[in-house]
Design a protein around this motif. Structure first.
Motif, PDB file in Angstrom:
ATOM      1  N   HIS A   7       0.861  -1.174   0.000  1.00 35.71           N
ATOM      2  CA  HIS A   7       0.000   0.000   0.000  1.00 35.71           C
ATOM      3  C   HIS A   7       0.903   1.232   0.000  1.00 35.71           C
ATOM      4  O   HIS A   7       1.643   1.459   0.960  1.00 35.71           O
ATOM      5  CB  HIS A   7      -0.911  -0.002   1.222  1.00 35.71           C
ATOM      6  N   PHE A   8       0.861   1.985  -1.084  1.00 30.92           N
ATOM      7  CA  PHE A   8       1.639   3.204  -1.233  1.00 30.92           C
ATOM      8  C   PHE A   8       0.813   4.391  -0.748  1.00 30.92           C
ATOM      9  O   PHE A   8      -0.322   4.564  -1.180  1.00 30.92           O
ATOM     10  CB  PHE A   8       1.969   3.459  -2.709  1.00 30.92           C
ATOM     11  N   PHE A   9       1.398   5.194   0.120  1.00 33.51           N
ATOM     12  CA  PHE A   9       0.819   6.475   0.519  1.00 33.51           C
ATOM     13  C   PHE A   9       1.725   7.551  -0.070  1.00 33.51           C
ATOM     14  O   PHE A   9       2.915   7.601   0.247  1.00 33.51           O
ATOM     15  CB  PHE A   9       0.743   6.603   2.035  1.00 33.51           C
ATOM     16  N   VAL A  10       1.174   8.376  -0.933  1.00 34.21           N
ATOM     17  CA  VAL A  10       1.950   9.384  -1.649  1.00 34.21           C
ATOM     18  C   VAL A  10       1.469  10.766  -1.230  1.00 34.21           C
ATOM     19  O   VAL A  10       0.289  11.097  -1.379  1.00 34.21           O
ATOM     20  CB  VAL A  10       1.798   9.217  -3.179  1.00 34.21           C
ATOM     21  N   CYS A  11       2.378  11.565  -0.713  1.00 33.01           N
ATOM     22  CA  CYS A  11       2.027  12.916  -0.291  1.00 33.01           C
ATOM     23  C   CYS A  11       1.571  13.732  -1.499  1.00 33.01           C
ATOM     24  O   CYS A  11       2.228  13.749  -2.536  1.00 33.01           O
ATOM     25  CB  CYS A  11       3.225  13.595   0.371  1.00 33.01           C
ATOM     26  N   GLN A  12       0.456  14.407  -1.340  1.00 32.93           N
ATOM     27  CA  GLN A  12      -0.086  15.273  -2.384  1.00 32.93           C
ATOM     28  C   GLN A  12      -0.199  16.717  -1.897  1.00 32.93           C
ATOM     29  O   GLN A  12      -0.885  17.541  -2.504  1.00 32.93           O
ATOM     30  CB  GLN A  12      -1.481  14.764  -2.812  1.00 32.93           C
ATOM     31  N   GLY A  22       8.387  24.257   0.769  1.00 37.23           N
ATOM     32  CA  GLY A  22       8.076  23.605  -0.497  1.00 37.23           C
ATOM     33  C   GLY A  22       6.940  22.618  -0.295  1.00 37.23           C
ATOM     34  O   GLY A  22       6.281  22.607   0.747  1.00 37.23           O
ATOM     35  N   SER A  23       6.714  21.767  -1.283  1.00 41.56           N
ATOM     36  CA  SER A  23       5.680  20.751  -1.144  1.00 41.56           C
ATOM     37  C   SER A  23       5.933  19.618  -2.127  1.00 41.56           C
ATOM     38  O   SER A  23       6.605  19.798  -3.145  1.00 41.56           O
ATOM     39  CB  SER A  23       4.290  21.340  -1.373  1.00 41.56           C
ATOM     40  N   CYS A  24       5.386  18.470  -1.793  1.00 42.02           N
ATOM     41  CA  CYS A  24       5.548  17.305  -2.655  1.00 42.02           C
ATOM     42  C   CYS A  24       4.873  17.510  -4.004  1.00 42.02           C
ATOM     43  O   CYS A  24       5.372  17.044  -5.024  1.00 42.02           O
ATOM     44  CB  CYS A  24       5.010  16.054  -1.964  1.00 42.02           C
ATOM     45  N   ALA A  25       3.750  18.211  -4.006  1.00 43.08           N
ATOM     46  CA  ALA A  25       3.045  18.443  -5.275  1.00 43.08           C
ATOM     47  C   ALA A  25       3.932  19.199  -6.263  1.00 43.08           C
ATOM     48  O   ALA A  25       4.005  18.832  -7.433  1.00 43.08           O
ATOM     49  CB  ALA A  25       1.737  19.186  -5.033  1.00 43.08           C
ATOM     50  N   GLU A  26       4.637  20.225  -5.784  1.00 43.09           N
ATOM     51  CA  GLU A  26       5.489  20.976  -6.698  1.00 43.09           C
ATOM     52  C   GLU A  26       6.729  20.184  -7.093  1.00 43.09           C
ATOM     53  O   GLU A  26       7.415  20.543  -8.042  1.00 43.09           O
ATOM     54  CB  GLU A  26       5.877  22.334  -6.104  1.00 43.09           C
TER      55      GLU A  26
END
Length: 107
Positions: A7-12, A22-26
């Motif tokens: 199960h992958f949890f990916v920061c959005q 900063g942010s994971c989306a950028e």
């Protein structure tokens, strides 16, 4: 449906442009999720591999950040090529990709 293996949890998380953390989306986390879904589709892994987008996971300077359970392996994913390697080595062969793995407790 088969038994879930990963199960992958990916920061959005998407902070405003210029935010000091900063942010994971950028840093491409939406592309990472798309690449994970593409692999799942191509390899017919539905029911075995799940992907969930999340809010901030914490280590913003490492984005795009993903954590994979049940192992609890954290990744700093820099490109969709990293996703290819994760799917081959981690998901198919059972060996985490050490090159992009990190320990959030050591930060």
């Amino acid at each position: 449906m088969g038994q879930l293996k990963h199960h992958f949890f990916v920061c959005q998380n998407n902070r405003p442009p210029g935010h000091p953390k900063g942010s994971c989306a950028e840093r491409g986390s939406f592309d990472v999720m798309d690449a994970l879904y593409q692999h799942i589709e191509e390899k017919e892994l539905w029911g075995k591999v799940k992907v969930t987008g999340t809010a901030c996971l914490g280590p913003c300077d490492r984005g795009a950040v993903a954590v994979v359970y049940p192992e609890g392996v954290w990744y700093s994913i820099q490109s969709t090529d990293d996703v290819d390697e994760i799917m081959t080595k981690h998901v198919e062969q059972g060996s985490p990709v050490e090159r992009i793995r990190f320990d959030p407790e050591s930060m």
